[in-house]
Design a protein around this motif. Structure first.
Motif, short mmCIF file in Angstrom:
data_model
loop_
_atom_site.label_atom_id
_atom_site.label_comp_id
_atom_site.label_asym_id
_atom_site.label_seq_id
_atom_site.Cartn_x
_atom_site.Cartn_y
_atom_site.Cartn_z
N THR A 18 43.85 47.37 41.62
CA THR A 18 43.61 48.57 40.83
C THR A 18 42.15 49.00 40.99
O THR A 18 41.30 48.22 41.43
CB THR A 18 43.90 48.32 39.34
OG1 THR A 18 42.94 47.37 38.84
CG2 THR A 18 45.30 47.78 39.13
N TYR A 19 41.88 50.24 40.61
CA TYR A 19 40.51 50.73 40.72
C TYR A 19 39.57 49.93 39.82
O TYR A 19 38.45 49.60 40.23
CB TYR A 19 40.44 52.22 40.35
CG TYR A 19 39.05 52.79 40.45
CD1 TYR A 19 38.41 52.90 41.67
CD2 TYR A 19 38.37 53.22 39.31
CE1 TYR A 19 37.12 53.42 41.78
CE2 TYR A 19 37.08 53.74 39.40
CZ TYR A 19 36.46 53.84 40.63
OH TYR A 19 35.19 54.34 40.73
N SER A 20 40.01 49.60 38.62
CA SER A 20 39.15 48.83 37.71
C SER A 20 38.87 47.44 38.28
O SER A 20 37.75 46.93 38.16
CB SER A 20 39.78 48.72 36.32
OG SER A 20 41.03 48.06 36.38
N GLU A 21 39.86 46.82 38.92
CA GLU A 21 39.64 45.52 39.57
C GLU A 21 38.67 45.67 40.74
O GLU A 21 37.80 44.81 40.95
CB GLU A 21 40.96 44.95 40.07
CG GLU A 21 41.88 44.47 38.96
CD GLU A 21 43.25 44.06 39.49
OE1 GLU A 21 43.88 43.19 38.87
OE2 GLU A 21 43.68 44.62 40.53
N ILE A 23 36.24 47.90 41.15
CA ILE A 23 34.88 48.08 40.64
C ILE A 23 34.34 46.78 40.06
O ILE A 23 33.18 46.40 40.30
CB ILE A 23 34.84 49.21 39.59
CG1 ILE A 23 35.10 50.57 40.25
CG2 ILE A 23 33.50 49.22 38.86
CD1 ILE A 23 34.03 51.02 41.22
N HIS A 24 35.15 46.07 39.31
CA HIS A 24 34.68 44.88 38.60
C HIS A 24 34.41 43.71 39.55
O HIS A 24 33.40 43.01 39.43
CB HIS A 24 35.70 44.46 37.55
CG HIS A 24 35.30 43.25 36.75
ND1 HIS A 24 34.29 43.29 35.82
CD2 HIS A 24 35.75 41.96 36.77
CE1 HIS A 24 34.14 42.08 35.28
NE2 HIS A 24 35.01 41.26 35.85
N TRP A 25 35.31 43.49 40.52
CA TRP A 25 35.24 42.27 41.33
C TRP A 25 34.57 42.46 42.69
O TRP A 25 34.03 41.51 43.26
CB TRP A 25 36.64 41.71 41.56
CG TRP A 25 37.29 41.19 40.31
CD1 TRP A 25 38.34 41.76 39.63
CD2 TRP A 25 36.92 40.03 39.58
NE1 TRP A 25 38.64 41.01 38.52
CE2 TRP A 25 37.78 39.93 38.47
CE3 TRP A 25 35.94 39.04 39.75
CZ2 TRP A 25 37.70 38.91 37.54
CZ3 TRP A 25 35.86 38.02 38.83
CH2 TRP A 25 36.73 37.95 37.74
N TYR A 122 39.61 54.63 46.56
CA TYR A 122 38.61 54.10 45.62
C TYR A 122 37.20 54.42 46.10
O TYR A 122 36.74 53.90 47.11
CB TYR A 122 38.76 52.59 45.47
CG TYR A 122 40.12 52.16 44.94
CD1 TYR A 122 40.92 53.04 44.21
CD2 TYR A 122 40.59 50.88 45.16
CE1 TYR A 122 42.15 52.64 43.71
CE2 TYR A 122 41.82 50.47 44.67
CZ TYR A 122 42.59 51.36 43.96
OH TYR A 122 43.81 50.96 43.48
#
Length: 230
Positions: A18-21, A23-25, A122
């Protein structure tokens, strides 16, 4: 004869992300290979040798020397490059002896091709994607260098990647080929000095963060495209 195989892979490989994953990882931290992120069958069909020569064969392309700084540029017809210059890398060649088609694309002339490419969705906040398209012979590649963040997708062939974080400068000579580095330096690296590495295949996309050192090696003749985020 194939001098170098696909090697091992110690880069994270994700079948979904996912986009949030992202960005975070990964976005600011480490490389990742993502599978199935885009569907580029139409672009791949347009990138066959026959189709490319038919559409772009007589157009000039700008070649760069395959060393760290790509000092020298040469303009040749695309057909001449593909049919006469795109040969497997010689063990004796230096980076400044090898001409390589990557980047320096005329976006007006190549626009019809690029418009069929679906870039990775992304983005980093505040950036836009810029394409660099390339075609290269087996055993060629670009030695270690760094720049901003981006994606690399292989359309045909297999491309092996070696990566180091910004704070760990690899041991290399800027005018020697990646083939030379693989054969003469890589086998003698200690465990702590070995890079992150992996081979990417069609349908896989490698993301690399800003300022990460990387070298590339085309195991086969390759067609590939990068999206630089700037």
């Amino acid at each position: 004869m194939q001098l170098v195989d696909k090697g091992s892979c110690n880069v994270d490989v994700r079948d979904s992300l996912t986009y949030s994953e992202f960005i975070h990882w990964y976005a600011y931290t480490k490389p990742v290979i993502i599978r199935g992120l885009t569907q580029n069958e139409q672009f791949r069909a347009r990138c066959s040798k026959q189709r490319l020569l038919q559409e772009f064969g007589n157009r000039l392309v700008r070649l760069s020397t395959a060393n760290t700084y790509s000092y020298h540029k040469v303009d040749v017809p695309f057909k001449e490059y593909v049919e006469y210059m795109m040969k497997p890398q010689s063990l004796k060649s230096l980076g400044n002896d090898t001409l390589y088609f990557f980047g320096d694309n005329n976006f007006t002339e190549w626009g019809s091709l690029f418009r069929t490419y679906i870039q990775p969705p992304y983005q980093l906040p505040g950036t836009k994607g810029a394409y660099s398209f390339g075609i290269a012979g087996a055993s060629t590649g670009v030695p270690f260098h760094w720049h901003g963040a981006g994606y690399s997708e292989v359309v045909y062939g297999r491309k092996r990647w070696f990566l180091y974080p910004p704070d760990k400068t690899p041991e290399f000579h800027p005018n020697k080929t990646t083939l030379s580095w693989i054969l003469d330096t890589y086998p003698y690296l200690s465990e702590k000095d070995k890079p992150l590495e992996c081979t990417i295949y069609p349908g896989e996309i490698l993301y690399f963060p800003d300022h990460w050192w990387h070298a590339t090696f085309n195991i086969d003749s390759c067609v590939f495209i990068s999206t630089f985020l700037g």
